[in-house]
Structures are given as C-alpha cells and as structure tokens.
Enzyme design. Sequence first.
Site, PDB file in Angstrom:
ATOM      1  N   GLY A 295      34.401  40.077  42.313  1.00 35.54           N
ATOM      2  CA  GLY A 295      35.630  40.286  41.546  1.00 35.54           C
ATOM      3  C   GLY A 295      36.714  40.908  42.401  1.00 35.54           C
ATOM      4  O   GLY A 295      36.711  40.793  43.629  1.00 35.54           O
ATOM      5  N   SER A 296      37.625  41.612  41.737  1.00 41.48           N
ATOM      6  CA  SER A 296      38.869  42.041  42.383  1.00 41.48           C
ATOM      7  C   SER A 296      38.695  42.970  43.574  1.00 41.48           C
ATOM      8  O   SER A 296      39.602  43.104  44.387  1.00 41.48           O
ATOM      9  CB  SER A 296      39.768  42.734  41.370  1.00 41.48           C
ATOM     10  N   THR A 297      37.566  43.660  43.655  1.00 40.90           N
ATOM     11  CA  THR A 297      37.361  44.524  44.824  1.00 40.90           C
ATOM     12  C   THR A 297      37.490  43.693  46.108  1.00 40.90           C
ATOM     13  O   THR A 297      37.861  44.202  47.145  1.00 40.90           O
ATOM     14  CB  THR A 297      35.964  45.175  44.801  1.00 40.90           C
TER      15      THR A 297
END
Lengths: 699, 371
Positions: A295-297
Amino acid sequence: MPRFRTGGDESRRRLTARLFAIGGFLAVCFGLLISRAVFFHLKDNTQIERVAMRQYRTAVRKSTERGKILDAAGRELAINIPAESVFADPRFVKDASKTSATVASILKLDQGKLAESLAANRKFVWIKRRVAQEEAQQIAQAALPGIFLMTENTRSYPNGTLAASIIGTVGVDAEGLAGIEFELNDALLVSNERSSYKRDAHGHLYLSPSAADEKEKPSQVELTIDKTIQYVAERELSQAVAGARAKSGTAIVLDVRSGDVLAMATSPTFDPNRFGKHEQEEWKNRVITDAYEPGSTFKAVVIASALDHGLVGPEQVFDCGMGKLAVGKDVVRDAHPHGRLSVADIVKVSSNIGAARIEAKMGKEKAYQALKAFGFGELSGIDLPGESAGILSSPKTWSEVQFVTIAFGQGISATPLQMAMAFGAIANGGEMLKPHIIKRLIGPDGEVVYERKKEVRRAVLRPETAALMRRLLGRVVQQGGTGMLAASQEYVVGGKTGTAQKAASHGGYAEGRYYSSFIGFAPMNDPKIVVYVGIDEPKGYYYGGQVAAPVFKKVTEEALHYLSVPAEKGLVVAAAPIDAESLAEGPSPHGVTGEILNTDVTGQAEIVKMKDIPAEANAAPVLEQRSRQEMAKIVSEGKEMWRIPDFRGLTMKGVLETAGNGRVGFKFTGSGIAVKQDPPAGSVVPAGTECTVEFKPVL
Amino acid sequence: MDSIEIRKSHFDVWILVLTIVLVSLGVTMVYSSSAVLAQERFGDGYFYLKRMLVFGALGFGLMLAAMNVPYRVYCKLAYPILLGSLALCALVFVPGLGRTIGGATRWIQLGPLVFQPSELAKVAMVLFLSYSLQKKAEKIRSFSIGLVPHLFIMAVVAGAILSQRDFGSAAMVAVITWLMLFAAGVRLAYLFGMAAAVLPLAYIFLSGEGYRRRRILAFVNPWSDQYGAGFQIIQSFVAFNEGGWFGKGLGEGQQKLFYLPEAHTDFIFSVLGEELGLAGVIFVIGLFALFCYRGLKVALNAPDLYGRYVAIGATLLICLSAVFNIAVVMGLLPTKGMTLPFISYGGSSLVVLLTVVGILLNISSYKKVNQ
C-alpha cells in the site's frame, strides 16, 4: 677362581662383532615398535573410531543439551531444565512382575502395559520421560535391575510467548522445529552421546563417574533482539490487533545504523513451552514469511527513487486530476480529490494519482531497477528460516495499470521486513543494510564463533535525497498529514501510512479487507530506529493512520526512552484539525471503478475524530483514564470561545483525544500524567489560545 | 694370551631397578585389566592381583637366591635341567596332572599350584645351549659338531612345546637358538641356509592348520574378518586409538571390559596403551630396550663364554618375548599366545623370568680384569 680358554683372537673378535650385531638387531626391533606406535596415532583412524563408537554406545538413546538463547543484553530467552527420564533394558529385568508392580506404583502407570513392555525382546524401552523429582528419587532408591534413570534436558522458555516467533521451538527429542532453534540447530544441539554409561562386551552398563566431564558443551546464541523493546512491541501490537479484531499483526524495531533487528513481533503468537497446543500456522514469523501488498507506504520508496534520480524536485507540482486518473479503461482514484499538488504534498496527503505521475517520470525500467535496489523481490538475507522474497515481477510483464498501481504499493508484494529495511535506507542516509538477528554465536569454550558485522548490501540513495525524503515524511505526521496519530510529544518522527486493499482469492480485490500499516523513523534529525507496524484485516477503523500509527508512536517512544535517546523539550504537536464536518465526508471506501479495483484508499480522510478511535486499540493505561476523559471535554462557549476543562490526571494522548480538536493549541512539557495547566480549568478562552500543560511521570 | 682373573664385584643395579619397575607396572596393569573379569569369574576383584603379588614375591625370592648362586653351577646341571623340563612337558599329558585352559593343555596342577613347564623349557634350552656352545667353542664352525646337535635338541624342545599347541613359545625357542648359534660364531652360511630352508616349511605349516591360517589372514587384513579372526587385533587397535597420546588414565580403559581377549595376559599391553597412552607405550618399550642394553652389556663383560651365552640367552628370552608380544598387539606380527614379560599375568612366567634375572645379575657381578 674358575678359568677358561678362549678360541684365539680371531674367534674372540668374531664373537664380539656378533654380539654387537644382536644388539643392533634388537635396537632395530625396538625402533620399529616405537615408530609403529607413533605412526599409529598419526594416521587416519576413523574406521577404528567407528568400531569404538558402535560398541560403546548402548541401545540407550542419547540425551541432549541445547545451548542458551540470549537477548542482546545477555538475558535468557531459552534455557534448559534438567529432568529425569526412566527407561528399561528388559534383558536385565530380573523379576518382571515385581518390577512392573513397583515401577507402576511409583510412576502411576498401568501395570499390565508396563509388564508387557518389560517383557519385550528389546534392549531399550522408555518407561516415562521427564518424571517428577520425587518419582525419580523413588525409582533410584528401588534400585531395580534393568530399570535406569537418565537425565534429559527440557527446553524451557522463561518468558513464555515473548519472541516466540523468532526463537521458535524444539520437539520431544530437542530438535529445532522453527525459528532460531531450527536455524542454528547444529550449533545449539549437543548429543551427550550416552556418556554416563559404559557398556562392556557382554552388554552390561557400567556407570562411569568421569564420563560427565567428557560431555560436550553446546554453543550459545546472542540475538540482536532486546527483550525490553521486544516486550513493548509485542504488548502494543497485540493490544492493537485485539482492539481492531484483526486477523494478525506484525511489528519490527530496527536499528537503522547496524541493521540489527531490536524487536520483531507477530500477533497472534504461541507459547513455545506448549507448542503442541498451537496450530503450526501460529508458529509462523509473519514478519519474514508473509508478503503483503504494502500500500501507500510504498510511495515513499517510489518518490525517494524519483527524487534521487533528479527527475522531480520536492516543490515540483503535479496535476492530480481532481481524484480521477484514467488508465486505459480503468480509473484510478484518490480518497480525496486534489487539483495540483507538490511532490511534498503528494507524500503528505498520500495521493495515489500524484505518486503514479511521479513514477511515470521514471519509466518502467528505471522504476524497476530502483525497486530492485531497495531489495524488493529478493531475500533480505536475515538469519532466520522461511523468509519470503515477496513478488516484484519483471517490468516487461507490467500492464499500464499495474505500473500505475505499483506507485502506491499494489500489484507488488513485500514482507514487513523488506519494507522496514527500505525505510531503514531512507533513515540512515541511503544504505540498504543486511538485517541481522543473530548477534553472536559463542562456542563451547566461550570463544566467539560468529559476530555479526554491519553489512551494506548497496547504496540506494544519496545522503541528500535521504535527508530530503525524511523531511517530506516528517510532514506526514504534521497537521493535515495522514499519519498524525504517529506524532510524538517527545520526539520528532517521520513516516508513512499505508492502507492496502487485499487481493481476493478469486482475483481482484476483496471488499472490506485491508492491510493497514505505518512505517516511520525517529528521531528526525538523527534517526536511530525504524519502527514498522502492520495490522492485517482490521475490523471497524482500518486506516493505517488509525490502527497502526498509534502503535508506532507508543513503541517508538518507549524504545527511544529505553535506548536513552533524550526527548526534545517543549515540543509542540499540532492538534488534529478534524471536526464533525470533515469527518462527514468520510473515507471513500475505495477509489477505482470498473472491473479493476486496484487502489489505495488512504488519503486525507484517514484522519478521523480522535475519540472515535476504539479505546482497545490504544494503550491499556488509557482505559483507566476514560472516566476522567469523559469529563474533560472542551465545551463551546459561544462564537470562537471555548471553556478549558480540567486536564489533570490525563495522559498526553488523553488530553489530545478529549480536547485536541483544533480549538486550542497545546504546549506540553515533561512526560507522564498532567499535573498543571495554564490557563486553569474552567476559564473561557478564544480559539487558537495556547494551553500549557505540565506532565509528570507516575512512578 | 692375556692372563685373566675373575673377581666378585657389584651386580648391575640397572637391571634390578628396571625389573622392579616393570614388575610394579605389571602388578598395576594386571589389577586394572582383570578387576572386572575377576569380579565376574570369581566374585573377587582382587583375585588376579593377589596371585600376581604372591608370584612376584616368590619370584623375587628366587631371584635373590639365584643372584647368590655362582652361575657356573648351571653348567654342570645343563642336562638334568633339560631332561627335567622335558619330563615336565610330558607330565602335562598325564591324566590328573595336566590341566587344560582355553583348549590348550599346557599346565600341570599340583594341589593349588599350577605350573606351565614350557616356561621352564625355554630357560632349560638357553642353559643347555650355553653349556654346549662354550664346550664346543673350538669346533663351533664345523657343521656336524657346531650345528646339528643343537638343532636336534632344539627340535626336541620345540616339539615338546608345540605338542602343547604353544606355537609362540616354540617359535621363540627356535629364534633364540638361531640367535645364540649366531652369537657363538656358527658359520653364517649354515645359519642363513637353515633359515632359507625353514621358510617354505613354515609356509606349509602356517597355511595348513585352520586356526593358524585364519590368524595369518587376519593379520594381513584384519578388516576382512572383523568379527572373526580379525576381532582381537581390531579391538587392540581400538584400545591404542582410544588411549591417544596420554591415555585415559589408569583404570579408565573400556577395552578391558571383555572386548580385548585375555586383557590381563596376552593383550595387557593394549590396556596399557589405552590407559597410559602413547607416552606409556613408549615408556615401556624404552624400559625393555634399556634392559636389553644392560643385558647385552653383561654378556659383553662376562668373564667367560658360558656366562656370555647365558647372559645373551637370558636377555633374548626377556626382550624378544617383549618385542614379539608388543609387535603382535600392535599388528606387526600375527596373533598368537605370548605374554609380555613381567607385565602380563602369569605365575610360571613371572617366577621363571625373575629367576633368570637373578642368574643374569649373578653373571653381572663378575668381571674380568686384565693383569
């Protein structure tokens, strides 16, 4: 006096010569014997040794001893407890019925079965393993022929579940089954041959008092894991997992300068002392065995790479298409529509479209090389069994939409450890390190057999890029960022939230199944640690900024306290700006329409009203504070005027959660529980007034 | 010709000290190697130790006596001793007197005493040869006088011993005879011709009988018959290997726990190798080498030929037995029953050999002085 005649000079000389010849012959004989004796010991005698081994070893199984496993500070994580086991050599049992009656009564066994095994035509039968001390004493006192005691070592894990997924466990015969116990089985396990007995050619056992001295000693292992930090990480993680009713969770604390793993927590976990009662699924060290779509990490990695290549600058502005980006027949969405965002703001608000546009600057091949350099798709090389490499497919196979989704961490997979190591590189100035969990291996005689050294796998970022990226990530936890709950009142931190949709088993993405995480570092100006928190399938609140960030904050603060990193005084943390209206916009469930649901739902809406965060998801002490918190509500007293409640007795988090809705600013000093405040309780102040609250430790 | 006088002087202390050290070591090793066996056989762990001590005391008593008997006495008794010992060898086969142990009839039992006449026969052979060789010294190079009679007597004695299936002792008699003939100056052509003639005979002999043949094969490659004929020598190897450089310590050996055959007699040196290691092995070989040196020195300085031959024979009897025994347990010679002088358990051997040392010491106490 007797007289004799000799046979003349010639004869006499011959006899003397012959005497010397005999002497020479015997000298040669003795010389041969000595050289034979010496060369016998110099040649290879393995065949002879095998004969010796075979005949001295009786049918009695070998007992075993395992070396201790210690934490970084030398505290015991796995030890041995000796216990007596009873066995029989039926050949020497004299009176089978009497023997079985006596033994059965002492050990509380079924006499019939026992008599049966004593009658067996075997050399060795276990009667009962690891008996109580009194039982062993009684057996010894009974001194029954053919019944013997043997000391066996039982592996014991004095800390119960602590670090269980790292340490692993052992089987009945002391063989390592998982974790360090499995990885280092050969070094830790020593078979004490059956050294307490000797056997003669007739099969008799002779007790040998000296045999104990000949016993081999096992090696000891020191881990990089610190018991205290591990405990904190496990406690916070398990509370968060329980609070979010999540499927599982992982946490890592990494020393960014050495690559040492200070803590590695998995929830749920198991008790290695009773491993048999747990499913094998629970033994897994998910930190390394399970790869998730991050995801966004992942945006942090993509954007850092683009910055490092000089393809974008932090102030460069991208068009984020008001939350919609068409890729072929698919549409990628952001949680909140944005028009034009700078690279810095793309990081802060976690815009999927922005990240995709930045990644597009790099192109497939460059992006792939960058991700590869960050260690994705390859084993980190940690010294634990069962590591997964995650999936980073070749750029040739990337579809256009996959290339876009990779920018926000979907369509690739990585283990929590891989993500932590990638953030480690951002935190330490650009070095991809090899993670270590074994600090030292100490041989039987106390000599250091192995000691881990810092190993740089490669340099992935220039130090300036790494520093810039840290500053950008620092803004994520500031007002308006997705990771506000990660902000600490004591340390300046930076990090990134991630909330990935999980792939469904039938393809596509599953409705309502998320992987929420927060990865960050601290302190900002000289990062010492990276902390990773991942929560798999939280129920209810599911944003990384909601469920994972508070765990990050707690673990980071306690770990830095423990590591004696001084807190920064007078730190002002921006109060969360969310009110009821902004919450009403709500988090959009997912942002992609059409057939493909590739998306990342993180966005500004990750910030929710603080008091709505489930209490269980927070630290336990907060529960006791609840009633106080209920009362400590900031109350509106007309337009832009607010009544200040009594903060005393609340924690910093408590103060923020009850009053931190942006009406007033806060200045915190000290740590612990609030003891003083200014202005005092009950005073009515205009919005934006700064309240000073002083905290003191409880203990 | 020089005028030579013989006068009584001090005996060779080295020989006495070496003998005492060897016997003490023997007593220790006999106890260490036999305690478990004795406990199992007789219910008394000290069984063999006690007897070894009794025989040792008896042996030292006889040694003291022999030290004080002028050695030339045996010159006159050569025939009676030879005939007597042959008679004893024959007595072994008299029912009621002979005693069979381990399939071999080698012992005479008189009440509680058991005696092995072949031990005495070897000494008798030495004494007879010494007497005969010095008597025929002038004609020693003649075939019919110097060689044939001695070979005949040797054949009789060796035959008597062989009839007790004691091949080791018989071979010993042959080798000692050969060496004494050599020392006495018999022509080398005869000696080596005789050896060349014997070799094919020995081959036929060795390959003939079943158990000897198996032993020879096992000697060549013990691993080919690891649990049969090769078993003993492999167990002996195991003992030496277990002992390493400095051994496991006295009493700590495992090989004596019935792995080694005859741990307290024929294979006592293996037990020593296991418990005292290579260091102990070299020490004991060194003791025998030193004994050999002192014994031959006595022979060299003996006042007359008879004394020289007796000294040579006595030294060979002790040292060659030691060499043979050690060579066997270290796998350099095929296995056969032969004990290690002074160290192995064996009453007859200890008593007889200590008496022989007494005779040797007596010879050492004479010196020839040139005037």
